[in-house]
Design a protein around this motif. Sequence first.
Motif, PDB file in Angstrom:
ATOM      1  N   PRO A 224      12.224  24.159  14.820  1.00 52.28           N
ATOM      2  CA  PRO A 224      11.907  23.891  13.413  1.00 52.28           C
ATOM      3  C   PRO A 224      11.786  22.397  13.151  1.00 52.28           C
ATOM      4  N   THR A 226      12.812  19.529  10.383  1.00 50.34           N
ATOM      5  CA  THR A 226      13.697  19.254   9.257  1.00 50.34           C
ATOM      6  C   THR A 226      13.276  17.946   8.600  1.00 50.34           C
ATOM      7  N   HIS A 228      14.463  15.314   6.434  1.00 48.56           N
ATOM      8  CA  HIS A 228      15.741  14.817   5.934  1.00 48.56           C
ATOM      9  C   HIS A 228      15.595  14.093   4.600  1.00 48.56           C
ATOM     10  N   ARG A 250      15.597  16.773  -0.150  1.00 48.54           N
ATOM     11  CA  ARG A 250      16.276  16.326   1.066  1.00 48.54           C
ATOM     12  C   ARG A 250      16.627  17.539   1.917  1.00 48.54           C
ATOM     13  N   ASN A 251      16.649  17.323   3.238  1.00 56.72           N
ATOM     14  CA  ASN A 251      17.094  18.334   4.194  1.00 56.72           C
ATOM     15  C   ASN A 251      16.354  19.667   4.017  1.00 56.72           C
ATOM     16  N   VAL A 252      15.043  19.575   4.014  1.00 57.17           N
ATOM     17  CA  VAL A 252      14.181  20.755   3.920  1.00 57.17           C
ATOM     18  C   VAL A 252      13.806  21.189   5.340  1.00 57.17           C
ATOM     19  N   THR A 253      14.089  22.436   5.695  1.00 53.75           N
ATOM     20  CA  THR A 253      13.774  22.952   7.022  1.00 53.75           C
ATOM     21  C   THR A 253      12.501  23.793   6.967  1.00 53.75           C
ATOM     22  N   ARG A 255       9.785  26.168   9.315  1.00 52.87           N
ATOM     23  CA  ARG A 255       9.600  26.920  10.558  1.00 52.87           C
ATOM     24  C   ARG A 255       8.188  27.478  10.621  1.00 52.87           C
ATOM     25  N   VAL A 290      12.257  12.684   9.691  1.00 55.61           N
ATOM     26  CA  VAL A 290      12.221  14.071  10.149  1.00 55.61           C
ATOM     27  C   VAL A 290      12.864  14.203  11.524  1.00 55.61           C
ATOM     28  N   THR A 291      13.227  15.452  11.848  1.00 58.19           N
ATOM     29  CA  THR A 291      13.678  15.826  13.187  1.00 58.19           C
ATOM     30  C   THR A 291      12.869  17.026  13.636  1.00 58.19           C
ATOM     31  N   GLU A 296      13.536  12.465  16.690  1.00 57.01           N
ATOM     32  CA  GLU A 296      13.883  12.128  15.311  1.00 57.01           C
ATOM     33  C   GLU A 296      13.322  10.757  14.994  1.00 57.01           C
TER      34      GLU A 296
END
Length: 322
Positions: A224, A226, A228, A250-253, A255, A290-291, A296
Amino acid sequence: MAGASTPRTTAIRRGPASARTARPETGDRVLPFLTAAVLAVSACSPQPPTPAASPAAAAPGPVTIEVNQSRDQYGQHAILLQLTNTTDVLLTVDLARVTSPLFNGDIAWTPQAGSLELPPHQPKSVPAQLPPPACADLATASPQASATVSFAAAGQQPAALSLPAPDPFGVLPRNNSELCLAADAAKVAGLALDPHLEVAADGRTAVVLLRISPQPTAPGGTPPLTLHSVGGTPLLAEAGPESGAEPWPRNVTVRTGETGTALALRVRPARCDPHAVAEDKVGTLLPLTVTVGTREGVLKVAAGGPLRAQLYDFVTQACQTG
């Protein structure tokens, strides 16, 4: 992109300039010097053992090359190749090519006019497009780039010179990292800014839509993505609570296989000095931290032409409104 310019200092590309002091012999001794500078080995008297000199530390040849990047190239997948004539005579250059294990293919430049005049002891910077990055494990690969420059003195045939290509500001590793991160992110989802800008009735804020379009689920699975955080730019900042805006996501994942979505980012001008728009280079590149899998970093999403023009108009009008 094929033009040449004398280098100028910018916040992104330059640090203190490196001194160049080597001055080859002149006139009809240029060509013998070229051979000596490239091929000869020093024959000094025996001395206590010392470490072998690296290619970058060797005496410069008649032409040197250095990798750099200015704000004009940033975001365009391009860099600058700074060519310097170390001799006392005019040289012409018809090719510069840099090879790095960080990229799949050569970073090449050829002048549209057929050749570039390089005055004595003067540098000129020329833009070159980056090829696709090499994103495999490069832990054992040497980061040192090498170059080939084809040049000639007046009345002489062009000669090809092989030499190191110093990268004192880490331009090639940084671009490799950013491009590989972008490639991995694109396997998960497309990230783009909507071409339409929604300006508030009072003209003080506007909404930029970040559209996220997940890819279909691939066999074997894809890590996925992410998101951040979203960062501001020299031109745009997050609208504060006083405007009634929601904080930036923030911190939306994300997929693969998911439904597409759009994140609303309410912005305000980050600065209102007279040069904010006139001198802007990177103010419409939205940075996303992002990651993706093991990678990252910061991914820059560029505004297209129509949105860029609307953003410039918005900042101008909002600053005049006060």
